[in-house]
Scaffold this motif. Structure first.
Motif, PDB file in Angstrom:
ATOM      1  N   ALA A 166      34.767  56.372  39.609  1.00  0.00           N
ATOM      2  CA  ALA A 166      35.395  55.431  38.690  1.00  0.00           C
ATOM      3  C   ALA A 166      34.424  54.319  38.308  1.00  0.00           C
ATOM      4  O   ALA A 166      34.322  53.934  37.135  1.00  0.00           O
ATOM      5  N   ALA A 167      33.693  53.795  39.305  1.00  0.00           N
ATOM      6  CA  ALA A 167      32.702  52.752  39.027  1.00  0.00           C
ATOM      7  C   ALA A 167      31.596  53.275  38.121  1.00  0.00           C
ATOM      8  O   ALA A 167      31.120  52.574  37.220  1.00  0.00           O
ATOM      9  N   SER A 168      31.182  54.524  38.360  1.00  0.00           N
ATOM     10  CA  SER A 168      30.136  55.128  37.545  1.00  0.00           C
ATOM     11  C   SER A 168      30.570  55.250  36.090  1.00  0.00           C
ATOM     12  O   SER A 168      29.806  54.928  35.167  1.00  0.00           O
ATOM     13  N   MET A 169      31.792  55.692  35.871  1.00  0.00           N
ATOM     14  CA  MET A 169      32.297  55.846  34.503  1.00  0.00           C
ATOM     15  C   MET A 169      32.366  54.506  33.785  1.00  0.00           C
ATOM     16  O   MET A 169      32.003  54.385  32.616  1.00  0.00           O
TER      17      MET A 169
ATOM     18  N   SER B 146      36.576  40.968  38.800  1.00  0.00           N
ATOM     19  CA  SER B 146      37.861  40.687  39.440  1.00  0.00           C
ATOM     20  C   SER B 146      39.011  41.318  38.668  1.00  0.00           C
ATOM     21  O   SER B 146      39.921  41.919  39.255  1.00  0.00           O
ATOM     22  N   ARG B 147      38.995  41.190  37.359  1.00  0.00           N
ATOM     23  CA  ARG B 147      40.067  41.750  36.553  1.00  0.00           C
ATOM     24  C   ARG B 147      40.075  43.270  36.608  1.00  0.00           C
ATOM     25  O   ARG B 147      41.140  43.897  36.636  1.00  0.00           O
ATOM     26  N   LEU B 148      38.889  43.851  36.620  1.00  0.00           N
ATOM     27  CA  LEU B 148      38.788  45.301  36.642  1.00  0.00           C
ATOM     28  C   LEU B 148      39.167  45.887  38.000  1.00  0.00           C
ATOM     29  O   LEU B 148      39.813  46.941  38.080  1.00  0.00           O
ATOM     30  N   ALA B 149      38.752  45.231  39.067  1.00  0.00           N
ATOM     31  CA  ALA B 149      38.927  45.790  40.404  1.00  0.00           C
ATOM     32  C   ALA B 149      40.249  45.415  41.059  1.00  0.00           C
ATOM     33  O   ALA B 149      40.614  46.018  42.079  1.00  0.00           O
ATOM     34  N   ALA B 150      40.972  44.447  40.486  1.00  0.00           N
ATOM     35  CA  ALA B 150      42.218  43.998  41.128  1.00  0.00           C
ATOM     36  C   ALA B 150      43.218  45.127  41.345  1.00  0.00           C
ATOM     37  O   ALA B 150      43.760  45.268  42.453  1.00  0.00           O
TER      38      ALA B 150
ATOM     39  N   PHE C 231      38.592  43.013  50.796  1.00  0.00           N
ATOM     40  CA  PHE C 231      38.133  43.196  49.424  1.00  0.00           C
ATOM     41  C   PHE C 231      39.036  42.523  48.392  1.00  0.00           C
ATOM     42  O   PHE C 231      38.530  41.849  47.480  1.00  0.00           O
ATOM     43  N   PRO C 232      40.379  42.658  48.483  1.00  0.00           N
ATOM     44  CA  PRO C 232      41.224  41.974  47.498  1.00  0.00           C
ATOM     45  C   PRO C 232      41.026  40.457  47.499  1.00  0.00           C
ATOM     46  O   PRO C 232      41.047  39.825  46.435  1.00  0.00           O
ATOM     47  N   LEU C 233      40.807  39.876  48.684  1.00  0.00           N
ATOM     48  CA  LEU C 233      40.570  38.435  48.764  1.00  0.00           C
ATOM     49  C   LEU C 233      39.217  38.057  48.165  1.00  0.00           C
ATOM     50  O   LEU C 233      39.058  36.982  47.590  1.00  0.00           O
ATOM     51  N   ALA C 234      38.237  38.958  48.308  1.00  0.00           N
ATOM     52  CA  ALA C 234      36.898  38.684  47.790  1.00  0.00           C
ATOM     53  C   ALA C 234      36.869  38.609  46.274  1.00  0.00           C
ATOM     54  O   ALA C 234      35.922  38.065  45.693  1.00  0.00           O
ATOM     55  N   LEU C 235      37.893  39.132  45.609  1.00  0.00           N
ATOM     56  CA  LEU C 235      37.939  39.116  44.152  1.00  0.00           C
ATOM     57  C   LEU C 235      38.429  37.777  43.594  1.00  0.00           C
ATOM     58  O   LEU C 235      38.336  37.540  42.391  1.00  0.00           O
ATOM     59  N   ARG C 236      38.935  36.913  44.450  1.00  0.00           N
ATOM     60  CA  ARG C 236      39.477  35.638  43.985  1.00  0.00           C
ATOM     61  C   ARG C 236      38.363  34.623  43.735  1.00  0.00           C
ATOM     62  O   ARG C 236      37.263  34.727  44.275  1.00  0.00           O
ATOM     63  N   ARG C 237      38.686  33.621  42.932  1.00  0.00           N
ATOM     64  CA  ARG C 237      37.733  32.529  42.689  1.00  0.00           C
ATOM     65  C   ARG C 237      37.498  31.745  43.974  1.00  0.00           C
ATOM     66  O   ARG C 237      38.412  31.532  44.769  1.00  0.00           O
TER      67      ARG C 237
END
Length: 244
Positions: A106-109, A132-136, A199-205
């Motif tokens: 998915a990341a490659s695409m 963040s928006r993409l991986a959330a 990982f979900p927390l790492a996506l936050r500001r």
């Protein structure tokens, strides 16, 4: 004291019908370790505002995804893997490799089609916001995979699933201490799981410390899996020769 199935196999003398025992967690470990290191490296480039070439990262992720998808899905669907005491390999190695392969694909695409949004080295905040928006949404799956890694680690400790037989070179020298290798491999799954649930927390500001923890966990695990997979090219060949 309860005797585990691997321990009973050691006591009886291990013989394996290799015609019915696909063994390719060597290349799976190699590709998985390289994939983890590349994920950490890409994250570092983005956070530090370094320039990236999206097509190059897409090619790297895509190549590793292909290896993990092909081997992972085959091992996952070949149930049980063999009637020689190793059916748990399907769950321990096959399914995590399959999951990681899907995520890398998915990341490659994305990097191939839309990677230009991450290419500007001067727009650190914009890059992180885009990631963040993409991986959330997919972070829910990553979080679940992290919990699964904890389950694998717990099973490895309880049942000493990773203990090498004495017929295996190098690792077999510690066959009398099954908890040693079980602790090593289970510890790697703990590192994977900890990074995944954070990982979900790492996506936050403002989550720079969390991102650092995730990077350290996945970086150490990636390096260990890469080295362990390379070592297994010798140890597994020796195991095959000694148990044919």
């Amino acid at each position: 004291m309860r005797t585990s199935q691997p321990d009973m196999l050691l006591a009886e003398g291990l013989k394996i019908d290799w015609a019915r025992m696909p063994t390719y967690n060597t290349v799976m470990s190699l590709a998985g370790g390289a994939g983890l290191l590349l994920v950490v490296a890409l994250g570092w480039y983005l956070v530090k505002g370094k320039p990236i070439v999206p097509d190059a990262w897409a090619m790297a992720f895509g190549a590793l995804a292909f290896v993990l998808l092909v081997t992972g899905i085959h091992m996952t669907l070949t149930w049980p893997l063999a009637g020689q005491g190793f059916p748990f390999d399907n769950i321990i190695f096959g399914e995590p490799s399959f999951v990681f392969g899907v995520l890398l694909a998915a990341a490659s695409m994305f990097l191939w089609k839309r990677g230009a949004v991450l290419a500007d080295p001067g727009a650190v905040e914009e890059r992180l916001l885009a990631v963040s928006r993409l991986a959330a949404p997919i972070s829910v799956f990553v979080f679940g995979a992290g919990l699964a890694c904890f389950g694998i680690a717990a099973a490895g400790w309880k049942y000493t699933l990773f203990a090498a037989p004495e017929e295996e070179p190098i690792s077999g020298e510690f066959a009398d201490h099954p908890m040693l290798e079980a602790t090593f491999i289970s510890g790697l799954y703990v590192l994977l799981g900890l990074g995944a649930i954070l990982f979900p927390l790492a996506l936050r500001r403002g989550a720079a410390p969390v991102r650092t923890v995730v990077g350290v966990c996945w970086g150490l695990a990636g390096l260990a899996f890469l080295a362990f997979g390379a070592l297994n090219y010798f140890t597994h060949i020796g195991l095959i020769v000694n148990t044919m």
